[in-house]
Design a protein around this motif. Structure first.
Motif, PDB file in Angstrom:
ATOM      1  N   UNK A 240      -6.170  -1.650   4.724  1.00 53.59           N
ATOM      2  CA  UNK A 240      -7.170  -1.341   3.615  1.00 53.59           C
ATOM      3  C   UNK A 240      -6.446  -0.281   2.759  1.00 53.59           C
ATOM      4  N   UNK A 241      -6.088   0.694   3.232  1.00 59.02           N
ATOM      5  CA  UNK A 241      -5.302   1.698   2.396  1.00 59.02           C
ATOM      6  C   UNK A 241      -3.594   1.049   1.795  1.00 59.02           C
ATOM      7  N   UNK A 242      -3.316   0.294   2.798  1.00 59.60           N
ATOM      8  CA  UNK A 242      -1.832  -0.230   2.143  1.00 59.60           C
ATOM      9  C   UNK A 242      -2.315  -1.172   1.064  1.00 59.60           C
TER      10      UNK A 242
ATOM     11  N   UNK B 290       7.114  -0.038   7.287  1.00 60.45           N
ATOM     12  CA  UNK B 290       7.534   1.354   8.267  1.00 60.45           C
ATOM     13  C   UNK B 290       6.086   2.130   7.674  1.00 60.45           C
ATOM     14  N   UNK B 291       5.752   2.305   6.490  1.00 58.86           N
ATOM     15  CA  UNK B 291       4.516   3.235   6.306  1.00 58.86           C
ATOM     16  C   UNK B 291       3.579   2.762   7.078  1.00 58.86           C
ATOM     17  N   UNK B 292       3.236   1.567   7.123  1.00 56.19           N
ATOM     18  CA  UNK B 292       1.942   0.956   7.885  1.00 56.19           C
ATOM     19  C   UNK B 292       2.154   1.505   9.481  1.00 56.19           C
ATOM     20  N   UNK B 293       3.362   1.593   9.902  1.00 52.01           N
ATOM     21  CA  UNK B 293       3.506   1.741  11.438  1.00 52.01           C
ATOM     22  C   UNK B 293       3.305   3.207  11.441  1.00 52.01           C
ATOM     23  N   UNK B 294       3.790   4.195  10.437  1.00 46.46           N
ATOM     24  CA  UNK B 294       3.756   5.570  10.390  1.00 46.46           C
ATOM     25  C   UNK B 294       2.260   5.948  10.137  1.00 46.46           C
ATOM     26  N   UNK B 295       1.487   5.236   9.346  1.00 47.20           N
ATOM     27  CA  UNK B 295       0.324   5.898   9.128  1.00 47.20           C
ATOM     28  C   UNK B 295      -0.778   5.508  10.077  1.00 47.20           C
ATOM     29  N   UNK B 296      -0.529   4.245  10.618  1.00 40.59           N
ATOM     30  CA  UNK B 296      -1.798   3.800  11.695  1.00 40.59           C
ATOM     31  C   UNK B 296      -2.242   4.949  12.614  1.00 40.59           C
ATOM     32  N   UNK B 297      -0.996   5.637  13.310  1.00 42.12           N
ATOM     33  CA  UNK B 297      -1.519   6.525  14.235  1.00 42.12           C
ATOM     34  C   UNK B 297      -2.269   7.772  13.600  1.00 42.12           C
ATOM     35  N   UNK B 298      -1.948   8.104  12.493  1.00 43.45           N
ATOM     36  CA  UNK B 298      -2.392   9.443  11.787  1.00 43.45           C
ATOM     37  C   UNK B 298      -3.924   8.943  11.233  1.00 43.45           C
ATOM     38  N   UNK B 299      -4.066   7.492  10.795  1.00 45.63           N
ATOM     39  CA  UNK B 299      -5.475   7.295  10.768  1.00 45.63           C
ATOM     40  C   UNK B 299      -6.385   7.375  12.118  1.00 45.63           C
ATOM     41  N   UNK B 300      -5.624   6.806  13.144  1.00 42.31           N
ATOM     42  CA  UNK B 300      -6.319   6.584  14.225  1.00 42.31           C
ATOM     43  C   UNK B 300      -6.754   8.206  14.696  1.00 42.31           C
ATOM     44  N   UNK B 301      -5.833   8.973  14.545  1.00 41.03           N
ATOM     45  CA  UNK B 301      -5.919  10.359  14.895  1.00 41.03           C
ATOM     46  C   UNK B 301      -7.225  10.974  14.004  1.00 41.03           C
TER      47      UNK B 301
END
Length: 176
Positions: free
Chosen positions: A45-47, A150-161
């Motif tokens: 959604x953010x991406x 790459x931003x999606x891969x890095x941001x997904x765990x941030x959003x999960x947390x």
């Protein structure tokens, strides 16, 4: 109550509070039990908003023959504007007033968009020749799309947390 009784009572209360935190329901997501799918959906959604804003900024900056810095500033600004707007319109449709909707959008998306933009633009800046590539160059698009991936891969765990702690996109789920 003796000191030992007080300590035992305090420990039990802390334990109960911790147990409650693990079960708290925040907008359909139990804190601490967020699925990777929910985090990926929030990140996508953010991406989407970031990509629209950033590509539009790059196109406008290039069409106006601006330099790299001005074009990047415009692209990042539009990434935030479009990123926030997706959430803003969704919560306005849910019946929130504008002031509350803006607060929800800011709370939901700021960290996610910031991480995404930092990673994506960092990759573009570090890819040799990408900053000077034109819109018609494959290097421009591969650096941009690679940066988004790459931003999606890095941001997904941030959003999960964040969602797991009742922050970020968890704020929005209360209004869906």
């Amino acid at each position: 109550m003796t000191v030992m009784d007080h300590s035992a009572h305090h420990t039990a209360a802390a334990h109960d509070h911790t147990a409650h935190q693990g079960r708290a329901d925040h907008g359909g997501h139990r804190m601490g039990q967020v699925t990777w799918g929910a985090a990926a959906k929030a990140t996508l959604h953010c991406l989407t908003g970031c990509a629209i804003g950033e590509i539009l900024g790059m196109v406008i900056g290039t069409a106006l023959m601006w330099g790299n810095v001005q074009t990047m500033v415009l692209a990042i600004t539009l990434a935030f504007v479009f990123g926030y707007s997706f959430t803003l319109f969704a919560v306005l449709r849910a019946g929130l007033d504008l002031k509350t909707a803006i607060k929800v959008a800011l709370a939901a998306d700021t960290v996610s968009i910031a991480v995404m933009e930092l990673v994506d633009n960092g990759i573009i800046a570090l890819t040799p020749g990408a900053m000077d590539a034109h819109l018609s160059d494959g290097l421009f698009w591969s650096a941009l799309l690679g940066g988004f991936a790459v931003a999606f891969v890095i941001t997904t765990p941030v959003n999960k947390w964040m969602i797991g702690r009742g922050k970020g996109h968890a704020v929005v789920h209360a209004y869906h």
